[in-house]
Structures are given as structure tokens and as C-alpha cells.
Write an enzyme that holds these catalytic residues in place. Structure first.
Site, PDB file in Angstrom:
ATOM      1  N   ASP A  92       8.274   3.002   7.894  1.00 14.23           N
ATOM      2  CA  ASP A  92       8.423   3.575   6.458  1.00 14.23           C
ATOM      3  C   ASP A  92       8.216   4.414   5.764  1.00 14.23           C
ATOM      4  OD1 ASP A  92       5.630   2.767   4.839  1.00 14.23           O
ATOM      5  OD2 ASP A  92       4.312   2.788   6.781  1.00 14.23           O
ATOM      6  N   ASP A  98      -1.794  -0.203   5.580  1.00 10.78           N
ATOM      7  CA  ASP A  98      -2.117   0.930   5.810  1.00 10.78           C
ATOM      8  C   ASP A  98      -2.610   1.429   5.398  1.00 10.78           C
ATOM      9  OD1 ASP A  98       1.202   2.150   5.584  1.00 10.78           O
ATOM     10  OD2 ASP A  98       1.129   0.526   3.202  1.00 10.78           O
ATOM     11  N   HIS A 127       2.324  -5.980   6.697  1.00 10.99           N
ATOM     12  CA  HIS A 127       1.537  -3.969   6.954  1.00 10.99           C
ATOM     13  C   HIS A 127       0.189  -3.769   5.921  1.00 10.99           C
ATOM     14  CE1 HIS A 127       3.065  -0.321   8.703  1.00 10.99           C
ATOM     15  NE2 HIS A 127       2.304   0.526   7.679  1.00 10.99           N
ATOM     16  N   SER A 176       4.008  -3.620   2.537  1.00 14.58           N
ATOM     17  CA  SER A 176       2.867  -3.162   2.585  1.00 14.58           C
ATOM     18  C   SER A 176       1.825  -3.742   1.812  1.00 14.58           C
ATOM     19  CB  SER A 176       3.392  -1.763   2.382  1.00 14.58           C
ATOM     20  OG  SER A 176       1.858  -1.031   2.146  1.00 14.58           O
ATOM     21  N   GLY A 188       5.063   5.112  -2.364  1.00 12.25           N
ATOM     22  CA  GLY A 188       5.984   4.984  -3.564  1.00 12.25           C
ATOM     23  C   GLY A 188       6.831   6.184  -3.607  1.00 12.25           C
ATOM     24  N   GLY A 201      -0.383   9.414   3.325  1.00  7.26           N
ATOM     25  CA  GLY A 201      -1.002   9.859   2.441  1.00  7.26           C
ATOM     26  C   GLY A 201      -0.830   9.065   0.653  1.00  7.26           C
ATOM     27  N   PHE A 202       0.088   7.919   1.119  1.00  6.99           N
ATOM     28  CA  PHE A 202       0.200   7.544  -0.587  1.00  6.99           C
ATOM     29  C   PHE A 202       1.143   7.611  -0.658  1.00  6.99           C
ATOM     30  CE2 PHE A 202      -2.468  11.607  -1.764  1.00  6.99           C
ATOM     31  CZ  PHE A 202      -2.956  10.769  -2.353  1.00  6.99           C
ATOM     32  N   HIS A 213      -0.784  -0.123  10.736  1.00  6.19           N
ATOM     33  CA  HIS A 213      -1.553   1.294  11.344  1.00  6.19           C
ATOM     34  C   HIS A 213      -1.882   1.923  10.780  1.00  6.19           C
ATOM     35  CE1 HIS A 213       1.032   5.369   9.353  1.00  6.19           C
ATOM     36  NE2 HIS A 213       1.017   5.570  10.238  1.00  6.19           N
ATOM     37  N   MET A 230      -4.341   5.808   9.566  1.00  2.00           N
ATOM     38  CA  MET A 230      -4.109   6.854   9.724  1.00  2.00           C
ATOM     39  C   MET A 230      -5.169   7.617   9.368  1.00  2.00           C
ATOM     40  SD  MET A 230      -0.626   6.408   6.675  1.00  2.00           S
ATOM     41  CE  MET A 230      -0.962   4.684   6.102  1.00  2.00           C
ATOM     42  N   GLY A 242       6.446  -1.433   0.317  1.00  2.00           N
ATOM     43  CA  GLY A 242       5.616  -1.208  -0.724  1.00  2.00           C
ATOM     44  C   GLY A 242       6.206  -1.793  -1.517  1.00  2.00           C
ATOM     45  N   SER A 243       5.972  -0.550  -2.598  1.00  2.65           N
ATOM     46  CA  SER A 243       6.621  -0.694  -4.306  1.00  2.65           C
ATOM     47  C   SER A 243       6.710  -1.441  -4.194  1.00  2.65           C
ATOM     48  CB  SER A 243       6.455   0.270  -4.946  1.00  2.65           C
ATOM     49  OG  SER A 243       6.849   1.455  -4.011  1.00  2.65           O
ATOM     50  N   GLY A 271       9.672   4.817   1.884  1.00  6.56           N
ATOM     51  CA  GLY A 271      10.455   5.437   0.610  1.00  6.56           C
ATOM     52  C   GLY A 271      11.657   4.251   0.955  1.00  6.56           C
ATOM     53  N   MET A 306      -6.086   4.226   5.283  1.00  3.66           N
ATOM     54  CA  MET A 306      -6.504   5.989   5.533  1.00  3.66           C
ATOM     55  C   MET A 306      -7.597   5.970   5.705  1.00  3.66           C
ATOM     56  SD  MET A 306      -3.083   6.028   2.711  1.00  3.66           S
ATOM     57  CE  MET A 306      -1.999   4.715   2.675  1.00  3.66           C
ATOM     58  N   MET A 309       7.592   7.932  10.252  1.00  7.35           N
ATOM     59  CA  MET A 309       7.131   8.106   8.526  1.00  7.35           C
ATOM     60  C   MET A 309       8.330   8.352   7.702  1.00  7.35           C
ATOM     61  SD  MET A 309       4.029   6.412   8.482  1.00  7.35           S
ATOM     62  CE  MET A 309       3.629   6.883   6.461  1.00  7.35           C
TER      63      MET A 309
END
Length: 221
Positions: free
Chosen positions: A178, A37, A35, A10, A148, A145-146, A69, A71, A200-201, A180, A39, A140
Site C-alpha cells: 500500500d 484506511d 480497502h 482504497s 497520494g 498518514g496521507f 488497515h 493505523m 487509491g488515487s 504509491g 487513521m 507500507m
């Protein structure tokens, strides 16, 4: 094709000052998809990136598969913009559009693959009448929304339920997860039936992208 596991970093966690470079690095390190994201600070409480970022990556010569994706609410106009900007696959949330089937048809008519994204609290029953028309289900495993956030364990049962639905179809439908996803969670997510892993992170925050992606692959093999 069926058993191929795909790693989709991501870019939300990438360094945006060096985005093209970051994407080339992560793809060179063995990632499969890019990917996005997206928003809108309306459907979810954050504002990220729009179609111009996708277009600039394409204009810069990035040819990799771009998995978007959305959102956002409403969906259709942004979906059109991303298709025009070079997206390969566009996922949306069914509750963010008035006519789910119409939005699916629209995205396909734009030449993109189409995915349905389900929030942790959304029942898999929304897939009942549309699963045969889509290319991907995105579950999900955090509330969107965030970046990490911590993986929600009840997602594992949901992955199994969706995998069972996909197995009844006579076409390839990806099962993407997607939220964690890291070295502690990816093996159980894979065992439950997922085959596309958004991280992502866990990737962009690691000192060595290649080593991290290889470690992911070892966990899911």
C-alpha cells in the site's frame, strides 16, 4: 489461489458524498477487495473513517470483501468495533499494541482474518514469531498518514524478504502493498512477490475505473 493477484482500491480516495455508489462502481469495474484506511490522528497524523462507515456499507447491501488497515493506537477496541461492523480482514501495526500475539488472537476470535502492517522503517524481523499465525502481511511503501504519496523504492527488497518468509509457511498468506501503487510501480511490486495491491488515487482519480483496473492487471500478468 496462490497466484491470484487482487486489486484493493482504497476508499480514502473515493468521493465520500457518493461512497456507496463509488464502491459499487469500482467493484463492478473489476476490483477484488475494498480497502479501508483507518487513521486516528494519534498513531498517524490524519483522521479518516471509523466502523460506522463500514457498517453503513454493509447495511446498504455491499457484500464485497472489506480489508481494514488500522493505523490506530491502541488497537483492540477499534478492531472489535470493525469486526462487529462487518470487516473481513483487519490489519494492525505491531508497535501500536502492547501484546501483538494477544491482538492477533482477539481479531481471529472475532471471526476475521488478521494482518500485520509494517511501516517503511519497521524491520521484517517482527514477523519472525508471528507469521505462522496471520493471514496477510501489509507492507507500507509510503509513510502512513496521507494518500497520494510517492512509492519508496527500498520497499521492493522488503517485499522479496517477506515473500521468502511466506514461502516457508504451509498456508496461504497474502502479501499486500500500500502506497504509491500506480501504473508505473505495480509491475515491479508484483515481480518482487506481492499479490494484493492497494491503490487509491490511481484508481479513484482516473476517469475510467475499469480501464485503469484492466491496465493494472495487464502490468501484473
Amino acid at each position: 489461489m496462490e497466484n491470484q493477484s487482487l486489486i484493493a482500491p482504497s476508499i480514502l480516495s473515493a468521493n465520500f458524498a457518493r461512497l456507496g455508489e463509488e464502491i459499487n462502481s469500482v467493484m463492478h469495474a473489476g476490483a477484488d477487495w475494498i480497502h479501508f484506511d483507518v487513521m486516528d490522528n494519534h498513531y498517524v497524523p490524519n483522521l479518516t473513517i471509523g466502523p460506522m462507515v463500514c457498517k453503513s456499507l454493509r447495511d446498504d447491501g455491499i457484500k464485497n470483501f472489506i480489508d481494514v488497515h488500522l493505523m490506530v493506537e491502541p488497537v483492540d477496541e477499534i478492531a472489535k468495533s470493525f469486526a462487529n461492523a462487518g470487516a473481513d480482514l483487519i490489519s494492525f501495526h505491531p508497535e501500536a499494541t502492547k501484546h501483538v500475539a494477544r491482538t492477533i488472537d482477539l481479531i481471529k476470535s472475532l471471526g476475521c482474518k488478521v494482518g500485520i502492517a509494517l511501516n517503511p522503517a519497521t524491520s521484517v524481523s517482527v514477523l519472525d514469531n508471528i507469521i505462522q499465525d496471520i493471514d496477510l502481511v501489509l507492507l507500507m511503501s509510503v509513510n502512513p498518514g496521507f494518500g497520494g504519496q510517492k512509492f519508496i523504492p527500498s520497499t521492493l527488497k522488503k517485499i522479496q524478504d517477506v515473500k521468502a518468509m511466506i514461502d516457508l509457511q504451509d498456508k496461504l498468506i497474502y502479501l499486500e502493498v500500500d502506497g504509491g501503487i500506480n501504473l508505473d510501480t505495480i509491475a515491479s511490486v508484483s515481480e518482487a512477490g506481492a499479490n494484493v495491491f492497494v491503490a487509491g488515487s490511481a484508481i479513484f482519480g482516473s476517469p475510467d475505473y475499469e480501464e485503469t483496473i484492466q491496465s493494472f492487471r495487464q502490468k501484473i500478468s
